[in-house]
Design a protein around this motif. Sequence first.
Motif, PDB file in Angstrom:
ATOM      1  N   LEU A  21       6.689   1.614  -7.751  1.00 45.37           N
ATOM      2  CA  LEU A  21       5.634   1.718  -8.866  1.00 45.37           C
ATOM      3  C   LEU A  21       6.082   0.801 -10.003  1.00 45.37           C
TER       4      LEU A  21
ATOM      5  N   TYR B  12       2.903   2.395  -2.182  1.00 49.22           N
ATOM      6  CA  TYR B  12       3.075   3.201  -3.403  1.00 49.22           C
ATOM      7  C   TYR B  12       1.878   4.353  -3.702  1.00 49.22           C
TER       8      TYR B  12
ATOM      9  N   ASP C 110      -7.768  -1.081  -7.222  1.00 49.92           N
ATOM     10  CA  ASP C 110      -6.954  -1.530  -8.306  1.00 49.92           C
ATOM     11  C   ASP C 110      -7.753  -1.941  -9.850  1.00 49.92           C
TER      12      ASP C 110
ATOM     13  N   ARG D  17       0.781  -1.139   0.082  1.00 45.79           N
ATOM     14  CA  ARG D  17      -0.024  -0.216   0.015  1.00 45.79           C
ATOM     15  C   ARG D  17       1.020   1.249  -0.001  1.00 45.79           C
TER      16      ARG D  17
ATOM     17  N   ARG E  44       1.021  -3.523 -12.182  1.00 45.74           N
ATOM     18  CA  ARG E  44      -0.406  -3.389 -11.845  1.00 45.74           C
ATOM     19  C   ARG E  44      -0.347  -1.761 -11.129  1.00 45.74           C
ATOM     20  N   ARG E  45       0.839  -1.335 -10.310  1.00 43.65           N
ATOM     21  CA  ARG E  45       0.875  -0.222  -9.813  1.00 43.65           C
ATOM     22  C   ARG E  45       1.052   1.063 -10.767  1.00 43.65           C
TER      23      ARG E  45
ATOM     24  N   ARG F 138      -2.648   1.641 -12.340  1.00 46.49           N
ATOM     25  CA  ARG F 138      -3.158   2.434 -11.500  1.00 46.49           C
ATOM     26  C   ARG F 138      -2.895   3.863 -11.274  1.00 46.49           C
TER      27      ARG F 138
END
Length: 936
Positions: A593, A303, A677, A301, A598-599, A602
């Motif tokens: 990141l 990021y 997400d 969490r 996935r980060r 987002r």
Amino acid sequence: MADKPKLGIWHTTTLQAARDRQQSYPTTIIAGQKRPYDASLSHSSDRSEPSRGQARPQPRLPQRAPSGFLVSGGAPRLTASRVEYAEGAPVGALPSEYSQRQAFAATPTSTIDPLLSLSHPAYGLPSQLVANFAALGIRSIYPWQKQCLLGPGLLTGEKNLVYSAPTGGGKSLVADILMLKRVLESRDAKAILVLPYVALVQEKVRWLRNVVSNILRGDLGQKEQDDRRKLWARRADKDTIRVVGFFGGSKIKATWADFDIAVCTIEKANSLVNAAIEDCSISSLRAVILDECHMIDDGYRGYLLELMATKVLCLGQPVQIIGMSATLTNIELLKNWLQGHSYETHYRPVPIDEHLVYEGKIYAAGTTASLLKTVNQLDSRSQFSEPRVQPLRIIRPSDHKELKDAVRNAVVALANEAARAGYGVLVFSSSRAGCESDAILISRVMPMFAEVDPATQEKRLDLLGDLRSLSTGLDPKLEQTIPFGVAFHRKAGLTTEERELITSAYDRGVLKVCVATCSLAAGINLPARRVILHDARMGRDFVGPAMLRQMRGRAGRKGKDEVGETYLCCRQNDLEDVVDLMHADLPQISSCLISDQRRIRRALLEVIAIRLATSRESLDDYVSKTMLALSAEPDSIRQSIETGIDELRKMEFITRGDDGSFHATRLGKAVVASSLDPEDGLFVHNELKKALQAFVMDGEMHVLYNFTPVHDMGGGTVNWRVFWNEMQQLDDSGLRVMHFLGLKPVTVNKMLHGGTLSESTSEEKEVARRYHRFYLALQLRDLCNEMPIHRVAQKYDVPRGSVQTLAQTCQGFAAGMIKFCETMGWGAMAAALDHFSDRLRAGARSDLLALAKITFVKSRTARIFWDNGFKTIAAVANADPKELLPLLMQAQPNKVRLGAKDEEKYREKLLAKAKIIADSANRLWQIEMQQELDDE
């Protein structure tokens, strides 16, 4: 026998310190202290303490407390091992890395340095704020705080700041002062303070509300403030500083207009900033505080901290960003990212003496060099010719079979020694089960209930009564330990209300020993004179250097202790790993990141959806302002952006216009609005889209399933035996929901008999997720139908704290699902979900929703009120509190026979509660009547 050499003052034991208390130097009121010193907790001079080497007297037989509580729990008493000085113990030791106080006779005061007073004109603080700080125990600041605050452009808000200070060093005060200066500069100024845990958010809200009491907004001038104070009653809503907490499960919806200072969890802060940018209300933001900012590289969490701060950096308006942590190493990276000023200090107002406990011997571990030397010479394989390093003290072996293990014996002996000397002790255990067993063993060596002074006896019995009156009832293990001044603190095993009662009692000195898991070290501000680590593990794995620093940093109470002590108890097989851990440098933080694609997806989706960046150039500019741009190769960043954009287009979250700009689709906007997400958003979209085609409305399971979070709740694995039993009892509506979701009884039966759910493909992972969600939805069903939390925990074989966390998290997730449906244009679905959201929050059926709004009226109490004729808020409002008293007594779980005196006291407490309930109902009733008049 020759006299033993006297140890240096900074290795004075708690026992010796208790004897020498009359000679100890006085401590001053300090900056950053959040808990005022209670003079009633002063250590009495007639406390019985054994001399060196003297065995403690054998405790008397278990006794029963006056109120009927079995204070011994029926367990036989134990005798703690003696902790003795070793022959040839060294005189003193090198100073700890934390012990700056050793190098100075005293911290300068404001009489010596006027800039150490918050009333100094250099800080420009209103007199009411200075008075509020003084009332909370903060009359002066430390030299390092002065130096930090007077850094270039900080007090004026022109520069951002990143700083590092040890736990307990007063770092929060610097951020509080800078934040309040920004908020007080104008009447519409707002600030966001970000904390990692709900408990910290709740504690900070209480603290800040005290700090800003009676202070008027947008004004630093005393004369104008005095004039405006006359208009207090008419304009209180506009002039006062409103502090609001935002966290998962809170009843407060994240609306930008209802606060001046928002204290948020990481997720809520990111959502709040997104909403404010999208509706253009972000212009009033003046400060963002990132506490525990080392969590920015937390893979799960952290990021989100980077995403949120980067958006603020892109706003092009004056917003002061302040980041702080006790465990920062590469502070220059954060300084360069935030384009601000940096400051580091290792100062602690209360020095810490650190020790290694190995094979029943206590060694000084003040510096890395001496620690390594000690361990090398302790190692039996070492061939050093020099003499072995001598221990400071020795813990004698125990004759009790329960204490044969050297580590357990050391933990119990050290806790017993400090607690009997009148000091607070924190014990960190590696597991939930370890917390309970350590607490029980320690309680069995503590003074008998009858040996405790009557005032403390009364407070402990009150604590037991308060715990017993909760809807969950009194935990039987706490019932054993609390009479002896010992309790355990576990997030999963205890509810929020239980943990708050325990931490408050420990903080007031009612409890002397608190045994906790590692999560307490970072999750709440609860210091102690002595911190004992049962070992250095969290579960089976060793804790990291940062977590170890957090645990050790809890030692030392400013205003109560002259020194803090830590004892890390180590097993022979762990010795080498423990040395490496204590020797290890704190890890350097970095952006995460692009460590998971996935980060970055987002990150890109959020800025496109809120229209902060829509062209490829503006997306590149946004990414260039992330911390990632300073810690990764440009080519890898560019490739990640390209891949992320392509994947978002394939997932139909964004489209590209003819002019080359990107636009979020309705689905993309719904995912961002619900704080999901992209991958979780896609799963939710598919689930809800199917539900629109055939929503099962003749029961509640389908709605509750859609309220169940899609991410891992950490509530353990599915108990397939329970799943099977509950499935067998489902009505036709529930079975149709299972069939609709593709959940097969044959699969449940297979899992019951040892089968496994394959998760090798994405489709199989989605199926496994549905089974897990449905199992959690069964728990939600029981909670919504007024089954108490502890009964749900027993039924599904999960800790009751996990059940409560599930309920609270589902409230926040439900709000996200409602936003998702509203954004997608699914109004009917949103309305259905909104109705059940109220039931989920109340933990009750529909008929009790109104009553459940009343303070102190939970589902059980509301049902008893309803069954006894109090079916409306008006009925409760018009009742005499004495009429409510027997109903409240009926609502208390686990009745116990009380003596006449205790029965009367118990009734008085419930009568006070009844008066609060009646007052709350009156306020709600007045609001209802006003709304009716408005409608006419």
